[in-house]
Write a protein that holds these residues in place. Structure first.
Motif, PDB file in Angstrom:
ATOM      1  N   VAL A  13       0.779  -1.060   0.011  1.00  0.00           N
ATOM      2  CA  VAL A  13      -0.005   0.073  -0.281  1.00  0.00           C
ATOM      3  C   VAL A  13       0.912   1.346  -0.029  1.00  0.00           C
ATOM      4  CG1 VAL A  13      -1.890  -1.240   1.294  1.00  0.00           C
ATOM      5  CG2 VAL A  13      -0.366   0.286   2.430  1.00  0.00           C
ATOM      6  N   PRO A  14       0.433   2.374  -0.449  1.00  0.00           N
ATOM      7  CA  PRO A  14       1.055   3.700  -0.536  1.00  0.00           C
ATOM      8  C   PRO A  14       1.013   4.409   0.899  1.00  0.00           C
ATOM      9  CG  PRO A  14      -0.886   3.768  -1.716  1.00  0.00           C
ATOM     10  CD  PRO A  14      -0.995   2.510  -1.325  1.00  0.00           C
ATOM     11  N   GLU A  15       1.781   5.181   1.212  1.00  0.00           N
ATOM     12  CA  GLU A  15       1.746   6.024   2.317  1.00  0.00           C
ATOM     13  C   GLU A  15       0.605   6.606   2.390  1.00  0.00           C
ATOM     14  OE1 GLU A  15       5.782   8.175   2.018  1.00  0.00           O
ATOM     15  OE2 GLU A  15       5.694   8.049   4.464  1.00  0.00           O
ATOM     16  N   GLY A  16      -0.016   6.857   3.458  1.00  0.00           N
ATOM     17  CA  GLY A  16      -1.323   7.320   3.915  1.00  0.00           C
ATOM     18  C   GLY A  16      -2.579   6.728   3.536  1.00  0.00           C
ATOM     19  N   ALA A  17      -2.586   5.377   3.128  1.00  0.00           N
ATOM     20  CA  ALA A  17      -3.490   4.478   2.667  1.00  0.00           C
ATOM     21  C   ALA A  17      -4.011   3.875   3.937  1.00  0.00           C
ATOM     22  CB  ALA A  17      -3.286   3.578   1.887  1.00  0.00           C
ATOM     23  N   THR A  18      -5.462   3.445   3.867  1.00  0.00           N
ATOM     24  CA  THR A  18      -5.898   2.609   4.897  1.00  0.00           C
ATOM     25  C   THR A  18      -5.848   1.327   4.337  1.00  0.00           C
ATOM     26  OG1 THR A  18      -7.487   4.537   5.607  1.00  0.00           O
ATOM     27  CG2 THR A  18      -8.041   2.265   6.143  1.00  0.00           C
ATOM     28  N   VAL A  19      -5.614   0.520   5.382  1.00  0.00           N
ATOM     29  CA  VAL A  19      -5.501  -1.128   5.300  1.00  0.00           C
ATOM     30  C   VAL A  19      -6.223  -1.740   6.426  1.00  0.00           C
ATOM     31  CG1 VAL A  19      -3.162  -1.148   6.315  1.00  0.00           C
ATOM     32  CG2 VAL A  19      -4.022  -2.840   4.516  1.00  0.00           C
ATOM     33  N   ALA A  20      -6.775  -3.039   5.949  1.00  0.00           N
ATOM     34  CA  ALA A  20      -7.421  -3.747   6.884  1.00  0.00           C
ATOM     35  C   ALA A  20      -7.110  -5.092   6.784  1.00  0.00           C
ATOM     36  CB  ALA A  20      -8.898  -3.744   6.808  1.00  0.00           C
ATOM     37  N   PHE A  21      -6.790  -5.824   7.943  1.00  0.00           N
ATOM     38  CA  PHE A  21      -6.490  -7.263   7.623  1.00  0.00           C
ATOM     39  C   PHE A  21      -7.698  -8.047   8.527  1.00  0.00           C
ATOM     40  CE2 PHE A  21      -2.783  -5.622   6.450  1.00  0.00           C
ATOM     41  CZ  PHE A  21      -1.686  -5.423   7.391  1.00  0.00           C
ATOM     42  N   ASN A  22      -7.843  -9.089   8.246  1.00  0.00           N
ATOM     43  CA  ASN A  22      -8.765 -10.020   9.060  1.00  0.00           C
ATOM     44  C   ASN A  22      -8.095 -11.280   9.337  1.00  0.00           C
ATOM     45  OD1 ASN A  22     -11.082  -8.454   8.875  1.00  0.00           O
ATOM     46  ND2 ASN A  22     -11.976  -9.408   6.904  1.00  0.00           N
ATOM     47  N   ARG A  76      -5.150   3.215   9.588  1.00  0.00           N
ATOM     48  CA  ARG A  76      -5.288   4.542   8.886  1.00  0.00           C
ATOM     49  C   ARG A  76      -3.984   5.290   8.540  1.00  0.00           C
ATOM     50  NH1 ARG A  76      -9.365   3.842  12.629  1.00  0.00           N
ATOM     51  NH2 ARG A  76      -8.098   5.088  14.243  1.00  0.00           N
ATOM     52  N   ASP A  77      -3.829   5.972   7.664  1.00  0.00           N
ATOM     53  CA  ASP A  77      -2.800   6.738   7.319  1.00  0.00           C
ATOM     54  C   ASP A  77      -1.508   6.175   7.542  1.00  0.00           C
ATOM     55  OD1 ASP A  77      -1.381   9.769   8.916  1.00  0.00           O
ATOM     56  OD2 ASP A  77      -1.374   9.163   6.580  1.00  0.00           O
ATOM     57  N   SER A  78      -1.348   4.978   6.828  1.00  0.00           N
ATOM     58  CA  SER A  78      -0.259   4.130   6.823  1.00  0.00           C
ATOM     59  C   SER A  78       1.078   5.072   6.707  1.00  0.00           C
ATOM     60  CB  SER A  78      -0.202   3.038   5.584  1.00  0.00           C
ATOM     61  OG  SER A  78      -1.368   2.236   5.993  1.00  0.00           O
ATOM     62  N   LYS A  79       1.963   4.525   7.514  1.00  0.00           N
ATOM     63  CA  LYS A  79       3.495   5.222   7.477  1.00  0.00           C
ATOM     64  C   LYS A  79       4.543   4.057   7.025  1.00  0.00           C
ATOM     65  CE  LYS A  79       1.704   8.650   9.964  1.00  0.00           C
ATOM     66  NZ  LYS A  79       1.364   9.754   9.107  1.00  0.00           N
ATOM     67  N   GLY A 106       0.667 -14.707  10.278  1.00  0.00           N
ATOM     68  CA  GLY A 106       0.995 -13.474  10.001  1.00  0.00           C
ATOM     69  C   GLY A 106       0.588 -12.929   8.513  1.00  0.00           C
ATOM     70  N   THR A 107       0.374 -11.899   8.493  1.00  0.00           N
ATOM     71  CA  THR A 107      -0.112 -10.991   7.498  1.00  0.00           C
ATOM     72  C   THR A 107       1.235  -9.771   7.107  1.00  0.00           C
ATOM     73  OG1 THR A 107      -2.259 -11.365   7.623  1.00  0.00           O
ATOM     74  CG2 THR A 107      -1.638  -9.332   6.396  1.00  0.00           C
ATOM     75  N   ARG A 108       1.733  -9.994   6.011  1.00  0.00           N
ATOM     76  CA  ARG A 108       3.047  -9.035   5.862  1.00  0.00           C
ATOM     77  C   ARG A 108       2.364  -7.749   5.170  1.00  0.00           C
ATOM     78  NH1 ARG A 108       7.357  -8.724   2.195  1.00  0.00           N
ATOM     79  NH2 ARG A 108       6.521 -10.414   0.986  1.00  0.00           N
ATOM     80  N   LEU A 109       2.651  -6.647   5.563  1.00  0.00           N
ATOM     81  CA  LEU A 109       2.346  -5.448   5.154  1.00  0.00           C
ATOM     82  C   LEU A 109       3.617  -4.665   4.631  1.00  0.00           C
ATOM     83  CD1 LEU A 109       0.376  -2.930   4.821  1.00  0.00           C
ATOM     84  CD2 LEU A 109       0.896  -2.344   6.996  1.00  0.00           C
ATOM     85  N   ALA A 110       3.679  -4.000   3.468  1.00  0.00           N
ATOM     86  CA  ALA A 110       4.677  -3.220   2.810  1.00  0.00           C
ATOM     87  C   ALA A 110       4.048  -1.712   2.501  1.00  0.00           C
ATOM     88  CB  ALA A 110       5.357  -4.110   1.792  1.00  0.00           C
ATOM     89  N   VAL A 111       4.765  -0.912   3.095  1.00  0.00           N
ATOM     90  CA  VAL A 111       4.161   0.550   2.810  1.00  0.00           C
ATOM     91  C   VAL A 111       5.260   1.062   1.916  1.00  0.00           C
ATOM     92  CG1 VAL A 111       3.238   2.710   3.605  1.00  0.00           C
ATOM     93  CG2 VAL A 111       2.782   0.410   5.149  1.00  0.00           C
ATOM     94  N   HIS A 112       4.595   1.818   0.724  1.00  0.00           N
ATOM     95  CA  HIS A 112       5.833   2.309  -0.141  1.00  0.00           C
ATOM     96  C   HIS A 112       5.481   3.897  -0.253  1.00  0.00           C
ATOM     97  CE1 HIS A 112       2.811   2.174  -3.317  1.00  0.00           C
ATOM     98  NE2 HIS A 112       2.520   0.901  -2.957  1.00  0.00           N
ATOM     99  N   PRO A 113       6.610   4.430  -0.351  1.00  0.00           N
ATOM    100  CA  PRO A 113       6.562   6.087  -0.570  1.00  0.00           C
ATOM    101  C   PRO A 113       5.473   6.343  -1.751  1.00  0.00           C
ATOM    102  CG  PRO A 113       8.803   5.519  -0.530  1.00  0.00           C
ATOM    103  CD  PRO A 113       7.971   4.083  -0.551  1.00  0.00           C
TER     104      PRO A 113
END
Lengths: 113, 115
Positions: A13-22, A76-79, A106-113
């Motif tokens: 996800v890009p910076e600032g995005a909202t992401v949800a995991f279940n 919210r507002d991913s960093k 586990g769920t892997r999250l990668a936040v990109h610029p």
């Protein structure tokens, strides 16, 4: 069937995005629920507990749905610093009183610029 | 306050060797446990203890022994190392009571390779 199941991701996800995991759990008698965060090659660290009424901590919100046996984590507002693996954790029973925790893979999250 | 301390951080063993992974906590936690973490499988419980002198098996106890002579220490012994025991090992501790809503504090882990 695993006791605790999570989508392994990765979620990119890009910076600032909202992401949800279940996360789903199989034991309907489960009593306690947590989200842990694990950075690459580090130990898991407690992110937040999940209560029946939900739980919010800044940009992070956790919800529990006992009827459907799933737990969610909303960021919210991913960093960039949120990039990590998020572990769903369940304590299946209170019998014996011991604090046995079952971890999802586990769920892997990668936040990109 | 050191929390949970694990040693060593890295170890390479030959098949058949034995060794002890050390774990110590300074938080006066009653509950301590050992997990192993393998890719795609999550953390799996090896052994746990609810107090000094009391231990029990977890999900994957074969090939491992534990003892709890003090509240602070909970060593994990590999009796005869096998390549299947190549993994990352985490020690964790928490308060213990009838209320189970306590999270764990983890040590930084031991990366073990058995060749």
């Amino acid at each position: 069937r695993k006791e605790v199941e999570q989508d392994p991701g990765p979620f990119n996800v890009p910076e600032g995005a909202t992401v949800a995991f279940n996360c789903t759990y199989s034991n309907s008698a489960s009593q306690s629920f947590f989200w842990y965060r694990q950075d690459c090659r580090k130990e898991p660290k407690l992110l937040m507990s999940v209560y029946s009424s939900g739980n919010e901590d800044g940009r992070f919100t956790a919800q529990l749905n006992r009827a459907s046996q799933y737990i969610s984590l909303l960021i919210r507002d991913s960093k960039l610093s949120d990039s990590a693996t998020y572990l769903c954790v369940v304590n299946p029973l209170l019998s014996g009183g011991y604090n046995k925790l079952i971890f999802g893979a586990g769920t892997r999250l990668a936040v990109h610029p | 306050n050191a929390g949970v301390t694990q040693t060593p951080k890295f170890q390479v063993l030959k098949t058949g060797q034995s060794m002890t992974l050390q774990c110590a906590q300074d938080m006066n936690h009653e509950y301590m446990s050992w997990y192993r973490q393998d890719p795609g499988m999550g953390l799996r419980l090896i052994h746990y203890s609810v107090g000094a002198g009391i231990t029990d098996q977890g999900e994957v106890p074969n090939g491992y022994n534990v003892s709890r002579s003090t509240t602070e220490d909970f060593p994990l012994r590999l009796l005869s190392a096998a390549p299947s025991q190549t993994s990352v090992y985490f020690c964790a501790s928490s308060y213990y009571s009838g209320e189970s809503n306590y999270g764990y504090t983890f040590g930084s882990g031991t990366r073990l390779t058995v060749v």
